[in-house]
Design a protein around this motif. Structure first.
Motif, short mmCIF file in Angstrom:
data_model
loop_
_atom_site.label_atom_id
_atom_site.label_comp_id
_atom_site.label_asym_id
_atom_site.label_seq_id
_atom_site.Cartn_x
_atom_site.Cartn_y
_atom_site.Cartn_z
N ARG A 182 5.86 -2.35 -3.30
CA ARG A 182 7.09 -2.84 -3.92
C ARG A 182 8.31 -2.44 -3.10
NH1 ARG A 182 5.82 -1.13 -8.86
NH2 ARG A 182 7.21 0.65 -8.91
N ARG A 183 8.35 -1.19 -2.64
CA ARG A 183 9.50 -0.70 -1.87
C ARG A 183 9.58 -1.37 -0.50
NH1 ARG A 183 11.10 4.74 -3.26
NH2 ARG A 183 12.32 4.77 -1.32
N LEU A 184 8.41 -1.61 0.12
CA LEU A 184 8.38 -2.22 1.46
C LEU A 184 8.29 -3.74 1.41
CD1 LEU A 184 5.93 0.29 3.21
CD2 LEU A 184 8.43 0.25 3.36
N ARG A 185 8.22 -4.29 0.18
CA ARG A 185 8.14 -5.74 -0.03
C ARG A 185 6.96 -6.35 0.71
NH1 ARG A 185 14.62 -7.41 0.24
NH2 ARG A 185 15.27 -6.01 -1.46
N LEU A 186 5.81 -5.75 0.53
CA LEU A 186 4.58 -6.22 1.17
C LEU A 186 3.78 -7.07 0.20
CD1 LEU A 186 3.39 -2.94 2.96
CD2 LEU A 186 4.63 -4.87 3.97
N LYS A 187 3.09 -8.05 0.74
CA LYS A 187 2.18 -8.86 -0.06
C LYS A 187 0.88 -8.08 -0.30
CE LYS A 187 4.03 -13.18 1.81
NZ LYS A 187 3.72 -14.41 2.60
N PRO A 188 0.12 -8.46 -1.32
CA PRO A 188 -1.11 -7.71 -1.65
C PRO A 188 -2.09 -7.58 -0.50
CG PRO A 188 -0.54 -9.22 -3.43
CD PRO A 188 0.40 -9.52 -2.31
N ASP A 189 -2.11 -8.55 0.41
CA ASP A 189 -3.09 -8.50 1.50
C ASP A 189 -2.53 -7.84 2.77
OD1 ASP A 189 -1.27 -10.54 1.87
OD2 ASP A 189 -2.70 -11.86 2.90
N GLN A 190 -1.25 -7.44 2.75
CA GLN A 190 -0.66 -6.82 3.93
C GLN A 190 -0.97 -5.32 3.96
OE1 GLN A 190 3.49 -8.55 3.30
NE2 GLN A 190 3.36 -8.55 5.55
N PRO A 191 -1.37 -4.78 5.12
CA PRO A 191 -1.67 -3.34 5.21
C PRO A 191 -0.41 -2.51 5.13
CG PRO A 191 -1.77 -4.35 7.38
CD PRO A 191 -1.58 -5.48 6.41
N ILE A 192 -0.56 -1.31 4.63
CA ILE A 192 0.57 -0.38 4.50
C ILE A 192 0.56 0.58 5.68
CG2 ILE A 192 1.62 1.44 3.10
CD1 ILE A 192 0.28 0.19 0.66
N ASP A 193 1.67 0.66 6.40
CA ASP A 193 1.82 1.67 7.45
C ASP A 193 2.41 2.91 6.79
OD1 ASP A 193 2.38 3.30 9.58
OD2 ASP A 193 3.33 1.75 10.79
N PHE A 194 1.55 3.90 6.52
CA PHE A 194 2.00 5.08 5.78
C PHE A 194 2.99 5.92 6.56
CE2 PHE A 194 -1.75 3.82 3.46
CZ PHE A 194 -1.39 4.04 2.14
N HIS A 195 3.09 5.70 7.88
CA HIS A 195 4.10 6.42 8.66
C HIS A 195 5.51 5.89 8.38
CE1 HIS A 195 1.11 8.62 10.96
NE2 HIS A 195 0.49 7.49 11.23
N ASP A 196 5.59 4.66 7.85
CA ASP A 196 6.90 4.05 7.58
C ASP A 196 7.33 4.19 6.13
OD1 ASP A 196 7.20 3.26 10.19
OD2 ASP A 196 6.35 1.25 9.88
N LEU A 197 6.57 4.93 5.34
CA LEU A 197 6.92 5.06 3.93
C LEU A 197 8.25 5.79 3.77
CD1 LEU A 197 3.57 6.03 2.16
CD2 LEU A 197 4.74 3.83 2.15
N PRO A 198 9.09 5.35 2.84
CA PRO A 198 10.34 6.08 2.57
C PRO A 198 10.03 7.47 2.03
CG PRO A 198 9.98 4.36 0.93
CD PRO A 198 8.94 4.16 1.98
N ASP A 199 10.88 8.43 2.35
CA ASP A 199 10.61 9.80 1.91
C ASP A 199 11.83 10.49 1.33
OD1 ASP A 199 8.49 11.56 1.52
OD2 ASP A 199 9.13 12.83 3.18
N VAL A 200 12.85 9.71 0.99
CA VAL A 200 14.03 10.27 0.34
C VAL A 200 14.24 9.52 -0.97
CG1 VAL A 200 16.52 10.66 0.48
CG2 VAL A 200 15.11 10.91 2.52
N GLY A 201 14.34 10.27 -2.05
CA GLY A 201 14.58 9.67 -3.35
C GLY A 201 15.83 10.24 -3.96
N VAL A 202 15.98 10.09 -5.27
CA VAL A 202 17.11 10.67 -6.00
C VAL A 202 16.59 11.40 -7.23
CG1 VAL A 202 18.90 9.08 -5.22
CG2 VAL A 202 17.48 8.45 -7.18
N VAL A 203 17.30 12.45 -7.60
CA VAL A 203 16.90 13.26 -8.75
C VAL A 203 18.14 13.58 -9.59
CG1 VAL A 203 14.91 14.23 -7.55
CG2 VAL A 203 17.10 15.45 -7.45
N ARG A 204 17.92 14.35 -10.65
CA ARG A 204 18.99 14.65 -11.59
C ARG A 204 20.06 15.54 -10.98
NH1 ARG A 204 15.61 15.01 -17.15
NH2 ARG A 204 17.53 15.88 -17.98
#
Length: 566
Positions: A182-204
């Motif tokens: 969802r975050r990377l806007r990939l289609k179900p059949d597209q592979p995920i490059d886990f090195h490109d995953l976002p790693d900054v979020g937001v908290v309280r």
């Protein structure tokens, strides 16, 4: 900037009662940790309470400390092995801790006892290994809820190496993949490059219910202290209560309203007339940071030093020669307030020369490192230090931060504090270890909520200086009285930072090129962003740094004019 907080809506009594019970449980576990600081089970139990309270970041912090303690148990040469082992041995007979009775973990432990998969035959070995898997479960799910997908994925894979068929870890892995697509806007059949995953979020971003260090900033005692400190820095100014517009979460039709929501915060006010170009405030601060390794800046005040061959007043620390101060005054102030805590302890190289994407985060981290050094050397709780005690952290009321903690719920708009495992948990603890601080014994001073509170106060108030070579921010500082002058996009002062932070009355105002100067009784209006930017860019800056859209008169007028021309 002094960012206002909207009034909290009414909350159902049932939820209040539930929250109060959980906060009370959290306090009991915290008190127990004060007596048994190496008990990893207590950390795991508190992580569960934090999850139930909708603080996934704090849950991740406790799960990580528990994970560190499992390493201490399983490695005889580690510093806290005996203490961690002794604490865990108290839990190594049946019935086992309820926090480990999760899925099939206890069944896996019984299987391990009959196999050669776990090194060592003592019951605490199997218990520590199963506890480590429980840590990986908590860490991966909590970080996923924070939006830190890369770290969540890393911890889930580490857990699966120990128990490849663990149902809970496999489910979390599936959740991570769903969110990643969802975050990377990939289609179900597209592979995920886990090195490109976002790693900054937001908290309280809030004053936590158990935070007893936040002062009543409007009390006579607070105002008297602040004005006493201000006398030598800004003799023509006083700290008073200021009425500010409420920052908004995003676009709104309130820009055209004549009356908008406001709240009270602290501000600086002129006690007498101040002429155009006149210095309003001169402030010295040791809460500084430099993210360039072995650069020629004063370690104390951040002043850029001249080349070595023309340095005449610079002073080097005799114990760690590479640490240089611009003069004897800065050296002595550093010795008094922070330097012995880091002297010759290999802290200087941490988070230096970062990649471009990490420049800002490295500076905030290094400000936290300086704060921790000051706290340690002065033997004062970090949040009690005068450098940040009275700063408003753009906090949101606790009730507005409550959410449904299901994986697909997502954080609400009120969650505005940037968060990552690396900069909020891992490296701060590593810095403390480099400073020879026991991160378990000193939990009250170094709990994750303490770090988050400091970060909340830094963001939007820290000033930065860019490198003349590449334009990247390389030095940052927190000047607590400078940031009491509230932000406005039509400021009546400008500022210059060179060892001392100096506010000057503007010669002319931004809007209408009006004459500068400040009349007695007027509020000092500072600027934290580039006021030449268009309103859209200024408001986007405020959203990231201050937690909401700027609602000053200039922004409202320009936004209304822009919308009217569309």
């Amino acid at each position: 900037m002094e960012s206002p907080s909207p009034s909290a809506p009414s909350v159902p009594d049932e939820r209040e009662v539930q929250r109060a019970a959980l906060v009370d449980h959290r306090q009991r576990l915290t008190d127990a940790l004060a007596l048994a600081p190496y008990d990893l089970i207590l950390y795991l139990e508190r992580a569960v309470v934090y999850s139930d309270l909708a603080y996934p970041d704090l849950a991740a912090g406790d799960a990580y400390r528990a994970l560190l303690l499992t390493d201490e148990v399983l490695n005889e040469g580690f510093e806290y092995h005996e203490q961690a082992k002794e604490s865990l041995e108290g839990h190594s007979t049946e019935p086992y801790p309820k926090v480990l009775d999760h899925g099939d973990l206890l069944a896996n432990m019984k299987n391990m006892a009959d196999s050669d998969d776990v090194e060592g035959s003592e019951p605490y070995h199997q218990l520590a290994t199963i506890a480590s898997v429980r840590c990986f479960q908590s860490l991966s799910l909590s970080l996923l809820l924070c939006g830190c997908l890369a770290s969540a994925s890393d911890f889930v894979e580490k857990g699966l190496k120990i128990l490849p068929a663990n149902k809970e870890l496999l489910e979390i892995k599936g959740y991570i993949e769903q969110v990643a697509r969802r975050r990377l806007r990939l289609k179900p059949d597209q592979p995920i490059d886990f090195h490109d995953l976002p790693d900054v979020g937001v908290v309280r971003r809030e004053i936590y219910p158990w935070n007893t260090y936040e002062p009543d900033r409007f009390s006579e005692e607070s105002l008297s202290f602040l004005n006493g400190q201000l006398e030598t820095m800004a003799p023509k100014c006083a700290v008073k209560v200021s009425c500010l517009p409420v920052l908004l979460e995003g676009e709104s039709n309130t820009d055209e309203y004549e009356i908008i929501p406001t709240c009270n915060q602290l501000g600086l006010f002129a006690k007498e007339d101040i002429a155009p170009g006149e210095a309003v405030l001169k402030e010295y601060s040791l809460l500084t940071a430099n993210n360039r390794h072995k650069e020629s800046t004063c370690d104390a005040c951040g002043t850029e030093l001249p080349p070595l061959k023309v340095q005449t007043e610079a002073v080097s620390c005799p114990e760690c020669y590479d640490t240089v101060f611009c003069d004897e005054f800065c050296f002595e102030k550093a010795q008094e307030e922070y330097h012995p805590a880091v002297c010759d302890k290999d802290v200087d190289s941490i988070a230096k020369d970062p990649e471009a994407k990490d420049v800002a985060e490295s500076l905030y981290l290094l400000l936290l490192a300086r704060l921790l050094a000051m706290s340690n050397h002065q033997e004062v709780h970090p949040l009690e230090l005068k450098e940040i005690k009275y700063i408003w952290g753009d906090f949101v009321p606790t009730q507005l931060n409550d959410i449904d903690l299901s994986v697909n719920a997502g954080p609400p708009p009120e969650w505005t504090l940037p968060f990552s495992f690396k900069y909020n948990i891992e490296i701060p603890l590593h810095i403390l270890e480099k400073m020879d601080i026991d991160i378990f014994e000193t939990l009250p001073q170094h709990d994750l909520w303490v770090f988050n509170t400091a970060y909340s106060k830094f963001r939007g108030t820290a000033s930065a200086r860019k490198s003349l070579r590449d334009g990247r921010p390389e030095v940052a500082a927190v000047h607590p009285f400078w940031c009491l002058a509230n932000h406005d996009c039509d400021p009546n002062v400008t500022w210059e930072w060179g060892g001392r932070m100096t506010l000057f009355a503007r010669e002319t105002r931004v809007v209408g090129n009006r004459p500068g100067g400040i009349k007695a009784g007027e509020e000092i209006l500072n600027h934290y962003c580039d006021v030449d930017l268009p309103v859209k860019d200024r408001r986007e800056w405020a959203q990231g740094a201050l937690g909401g859209w700027c609602m000053c008169k200039r922004c409202r007028d320009e936004a209304a004019a822009t919308n009217g021309s569309d």
